[in-house]
Scaffold this motif. Structure first.
Motif, PDB file in Angstrom:
ATOM      1  N   GLU A 113      -3.954   4.242   3.607  1.00 12.11           N
ATOM      2  CA  GLU A 113      -3.374   4.381   2.273  1.00 12.11           C
ATOM      3  C   GLU A 113      -1.939   4.901   2.330  1.00 12.11           C
ATOM      4  OE1 GLU A 113      -4.206   6.751  -1.942  1.00 12.11           O
ATOM      5  OE2 GLU A 113      -5.726   6.758  -0.353  1.00 12.11           O
ATOM      6  N   GLN A 114      -1.712   5.972   3.118  1.00  8.48           N
ATOM      7  CA  GLN A 114      -0.358   6.511   3.243  1.00  8.48           C
ATOM      8  C   GLN A 114       0.568   5.515   3.920  1.00  8.48           C
ATOM      9  OE1 GLN A 114       1.164   8.766   1.799  1.00  8.48           O
ATOM     10  NE2 GLN A 114       0.588  10.852   2.342  1.00  8.48           N
ATOM     11  N   ALA A 115       0.092   4.854   4.971  1.00 11.24           N
ATOM     12  CA  ALA A 115       0.925   3.876   5.679  1.00 11.24           C
ATOM     13  C   ALA A 115       1.363   2.768   4.738  1.00 11.24           C
ATOM     14  CB  ALA A 115       0.157   3.301   6.872  1.00 11.24           C
ATOM     15  N   ARG A 116       0.437   2.262   3.922  1.00 11.74           N
ATOM     16  CA  ARG A 116       0.776   1.180   2.987  1.00 11.74           C
ATOM     17  C   ARG A 116       1.758   1.660   1.915  1.00 11.74           C
ATOM     18  NH1 ARG A 116      -2.000  -3.522   2.639  1.00 11.74           N
ATOM     19  NH2 ARG A 116      -3.786  -3.853   4.019  1.00 11.74           N
ATOM     20  N   LEU A 144      11.134   5.882   6.732  1.00 15.42           N
ATOM     21  CA  LEU A 144       9.909   5.550   6.012  1.00 15.42           C
ATOM     22  C   LEU A 144       9.020   4.643   6.859  1.00 15.42           C
ATOM     23  CD1 LEU A 144      11.388   4.906   2.453  1.00 15.42           C
ATOM     24  CD2 LEU A 144       9.546   6.535   2.954  1.00 15.42           C
ATOM     25  N   LEU A 145       9.633   3.659   7.521  1.00 16.61           N
ATOM     26  CA  LEU A 145       8.865   2.737   8.366  1.00 16.61           C
ATOM     27  C   LEU A 145       8.323   3.443   9.603  1.00 16.61           C
ATOM     28  CD1 LEU A 145      11.218  -0.352   8.018  1.00 16.61           C
ATOM     29  CD2 LEU A 145       8.869  -0.165   7.160  1.00 16.61           C
ATOM     30  N   GLN A 146       9.118   4.344  10.165  1.00 12.03           N
ATOM     31  CA  GLN A 146       8.634   5.083  11.337  1.00 12.03           C
ATOM     32  C   GLN A 146       7.469   5.999  10.933  1.00 12.03           C
ATOM     33  OE1 GLN A 146      10.940   6.612  15.027  1.00 12.03           O
ATOM     34  NE2 GLN A 146      11.163   8.210  13.494  1.00 12.03           N
ATOM     35  N   ALA A 147       7.588   6.654   9.774  1.00 16.67           N
ATOM     36  CA  ALA A 147       6.492   7.491   9.290  1.00 16.67           C
ATOM     37  C   ALA A 147       5.248   6.643   9.011  1.00 16.67           C
ATOM     38  CB  ALA A 147       6.914   8.249   8.038  1.00 16.67           C
ATOM     39  N   ALA A 148       5.448   5.449   8.461  1.00 10.50           N
ATOM     40  CA  ALA A 148       4.317   4.555   8.196  1.00 10.50           C
ATOM     41  C   ALA A 148       3.606   4.176   9.494  1.00 10.50           C
ATOM     42  CB  ALA A 148       4.804   3.299   7.466  1.00 10.50           C
ATOM     43  N   GLN A 149       4.394   3.952  10.570  1.00  5.62           N
ATOM     44  CA  GLN A 149       3.772   3.680  11.867  1.00  5.62           C
ATOM     45  C   GLN A 149       2.946   4.881  12.331  1.00  5.62           C
ATOM     46  OE1 GLN A 149       6.200   1.560  14.916  1.00  5.62           O
ATOM     47  NE2 GLN A 149       7.789   1.559  13.360  1.00  5.62           N
ATOM     48  N   GLY A 150       3.465   6.081  12.068  1.00  5.95           N
ATOM     49  CA  GLY A 150       2.720   7.275  12.433  1.00  5.95           C
ATOM     50  C   GLY A 150       1.403   7.365  11.688  1.00  5.95           C
ATOM     51  N   MET A 167       6.060  -4.084  12.701  1.00  9.26           N
ATOM     52  CA  MET A 167       5.365  -3.102  13.537  1.00  9.26           C
ATOM     53  C   MET A 167       4.305  -2.347  12.735  1.00  9.26           C
ATOM     54  SD  MET A 167       6.512  -3.157  16.718  1.00  9.26           S
ATOM     55  CE  MET A 167       6.538  -1.548  17.547  1.00  9.26           C
ATOM     56  N   VAL A 168       4.611  -2.017  11.480  1.00 10.28           N
ATOM     57  CA  VAL A 168       3.626  -1.323  10.644  1.00 10.28           C
ATOM     58  C   VAL A 168       2.427  -2.239  10.383  1.00 10.28           C
ATOM     59  CG1 VAL A 168       3.192  -0.155   8.465  1.00 10.28           C
ATOM     60  CG2 VAL A 168       5.431   0.072   9.561  1.00 10.28           C
ATOM     61  N   HIS A 169       2.692  -3.508  10.056  1.00 11.36           N
ATOM     62  CA  HIS A 169       1.594  -4.453   9.853  1.00 11.36           C
ATOM     63  C   HIS A 169       0.738  -4.560  11.115  1.00 11.36           C
ATOM     64  CE1 HIS A 169       3.807  -5.735   6.244  1.00 11.36           C
ATOM     65  NE2 HIS A 169       2.699  -6.346   5.872  1.00 11.36           N
ATOM     66  N   HIS A 170       1.389  -4.595  12.256  1.00  9.70           N
ATOM     67  CA  HIS A 170       0.652  -4.662  13.516  1.00  9.70           C
ATOM     68  C   HIS A 170      -0.225  -3.429  13.686  1.00  9.70           C
ATOM     69  CE1 HIS A 170      -0.405  -5.426  17.610  1.00  9.70           C
ATOM     70  NE2 HIS A 170       0.415  -4.535  18.129  1.00  9.70           N
ATOM     71  N   LEU A 193       4.054   4.053   2.122  1.00 14.21           N
ATOM     72  CA  LEU A 193       5.395   4.162   2.694  1.00 14.21           C
ATOM     73  C   LEU A 193       5.958   2.786   3.052  1.00 14.21           C
ATOM     74  CD1 LEU A 193       5.095   7.310   5.001  1.00 14.21           C
ATOM     75  CD2 LEU A 193       5.868   7.164   2.641  1.00 14.21           C
ATOM     76  N   LEU A 194       5.082   1.898   3.506  1.00 12.00           N
ATOM     77  CA  LEU A 194       5.516   0.542   3.827  1.00 12.00           C
ATOM     78  C   LEU A 194       6.077  -0.147   2.588  1.00 12.00           C
ATOM     79  CD1 LEU A 194       5.689  -1.952   5.670  1.00 12.00           C
ATOM     80  CD2 LEU A 194       3.288  -2.421   5.111  1.00 12.00           C
ATOM     81  N   ASP A 195       5.384  -0.041   1.477  1.00 12.92           N
ATOM     82  CA  ASP A 195       5.858  -0.682   0.234  1.00 12.92           C
ATOM     83  C   ASP A 195       7.206  -0.099  -0.197  1.00 12.92           C
ATOM     84  OD1 ASP A 195       3.593  -2.204   0.176  1.00 12.92           O
ATOM     85  OD2 ASP A 195       2.539  -0.980  -1.302  1.00 12.92           O
ATOM     86  N   GLU A 196       7.340   1.226  -0.090  1.00 14.23           N
ATOM     87  CA  GLU A 196       8.603   1.860  -0.485  1.00 14.23           C
ATOM     88  C   GLU A 196       9.742   1.407   0.430  1.00 14.23           C
ATOM     89  OE1 GLU A 196      10.530   6.335  -1.064  1.00 14.23           O
ATOM     90  OE2 GLU A 196       8.364   6.110  -0.706  1.00 14.23           O
ATOM     91  N   ALA A 197       9.463   1.349   1.736  1.00 14.88           N
ATOM     92  CA  ALA A 197      10.499   0.939   2.687  1.00 14.88           C
ATOM     93  C   ALA A 197      10.876  -0.525   2.488  1.00 14.88           C
ATOM     94  CB  ALA A 197      10.015   1.169   4.116  1.00 14.88           C
ATOM     95  N   ALA A 198       9.888  -1.380   2.250  1.00 13.16           N
ATOM     96  CA  ALA A 198      10.163  -2.805   2.055  1.00 13.16           C
ATOM     97  C   ALA A 198      11.053  -3.022   0.846  1.00 13.16           C
ATOM     98  CB  ALA A 198       8.848  -3.570   1.912  1.00 13.16           C
ATOM     99  N   GLU A 199      10.835  -2.222  -0.201  1.00 10.68           N
ATOM    100  CA  GLU A 199      11.680  -2.303  -1.396  1.00 10.68           C
ATOM    101  C   GLU A 199      13.117  -1.876  -1.056  1.00 10.68           C
ATOM    102  OE1 GLU A 199      12.733  -3.188  -5.210  1.00 10.68           O
ATOM    103  OE2 GLU A 199      10.754  -3.523  -4.307  1.00 10.68           O
TER     104      GLU A 199
END
Length: 357
Positions: A274-277, A260-266, A311-314, A279-285
């Protein structure tokens, strides 16, 4: 690998081992070089950050150590150049004992015997193979991938030869070992940016894992494709590989957290905030769940996931949050992984987030 490449890798591993034995970081060693260099030599040394890159290049076996740096290493480690850079006096180790990874000489003989006559395969041989692979993966965290790429790839050839001639109840387990070995060999190539052979090895790992019905290893190999794509900045492929890994049948519950985090980076690389955020929220959970990872992804831990959240935040330009997450993640890494070369990209991201353009 040519004789020259082998020698550079050998020297690099020795230099890294000497530094680690003295509990010095690369930054410490670069500072030490500046302190001990004669005045004229000191003037010719590059800036501190470039000097650190030179040291990492030496340790990774990427280039030869010239006379000036040989003298600096010897002085920094309080030894002679002859002692530090002399070729080994002992004969080359066996295929299965290239490093000290907890395997006994008897186990090594068993592996040699089974490679010659695969019909001798037994549970003890499979346990020995598992010990070798696990030990080498941990060793990579200490000495880097360059010294391991050649031996691990050669070992894979031996395991595939065994697999071709083995039948019966142990074949699936050997197939699973071969799949993980192939994925790991691919990783070693990928982290050294040998992308084409890495992708071929991931292909093989997926095929072997499917044959052995090992969804964990299949998902790892597919996920590693996303890593290669990320290094190439091919963000559509990052997303495709990560989503394919998440959909892999038989994967472990912890594996989708990283994908999920790797996809969010993509998606961040594609500008799809919107998609990155999402997936980021789902992964963080998911990252808050205390799930014990399987041995094949032993590095999946809370600090590791924190690094990738950073890395996603960056990637989204949220530099303040990225700095905090990356700093906490690096501080939280286990001691035996804290100086691993694969953490370099996170350190680079941290530097970039601290000083955004």
């Amino acid at each position: 690998m040519s004789a020259d490449e082998t020698e550079k890798v050998r020297i690099g591993a020795r230099l890294r081992a000497e530094r680690k034995a003295r509990r010095m970081t690369v930054s410490d060693l670069a500072e030490r070089f500046r302190e001990i260099a004669p005045p004229r030599a000191a003037q010719r040394l590059p800036k501190l950050r470039d000097l650190e890159r030179t040291i990492r290049g030496h340790e990774a076996g990427e280039h030869s150590v010239g006379p000036r740096y040989r003298a600096l290493y010897a002085a920094a480690y309080e030894t002679t150049e002859d002692e530090l850079f002399a070729p080994p006096a002992e004969p080359e180790p066996s295929l299965w004992l290239p490093f000290e990874v907890g395997l006994t000489p008897d186990d090594s003989d068993r592996l040699v015997s089974t490679a010659a006559r695969p019909s001798r395969l037994d549970a003890g041989t499979l346990d020995a193979l598992t010990t070798v692979l696990a030990g080498q993966r941990r060793l990579e965290d200490a000495i880097g991938p360059a010294a391991l790429r050649g031996p691990v790839t050669a070992q894979l050839d031996g395991i595939l030869a065994m697999l071709r001639d083995v039948s019966g109840p142990l074949r699936d387990r050997l197939g699973s070992v071969a799949a993980e070995w192939s994925a790991y060999a691919g990783w070693l190539h990928a982290t050294l940016r040998h992308d084409a052979p890495a992708l071929k090895l991931f292909d093989l790992a997926e095929e072997l894992a499917d044959d052995a019905h090992d969804g964990v290893i299949a998902a790892i190999a597919t996920s590693f494709r996303g890593y290669v794509a990320r290094q190439q900045r091919r963000y559509e492929l990052v997303v495709r590989a990560s989503r394919a890994a998440m959909a892999s049948p038989g994967r472990h519950p912890i594996q989708p957290t990283y994908d999920l985090l790797q996809a969010a980076q993509g998606y961040a690389g594609l500008g799809d905030v919107e998609q990155a955020r999402r997936l980021l929220d789902e992964a963080a959970e998911r990252a808050r769940d205390t799930i014990e990872p399987p041995p094949a992804v032993y590095w999946y831990s809370e600090p590791f996931f924190q690094l990738n959240i950073g890395m996603v935040h960056h990637g989204l330009g949220l530099h303040t949050d990225a700095v905090a997450l990356l700093e906490d993640g690096l501080r939280g890494m286990p001691e035996d992984q804290a100086d691993a070369e694969w953490l370099h990209e996170y350190r680079v991201a941290l530097e970039e987030a601290r000083a955004p353009e």
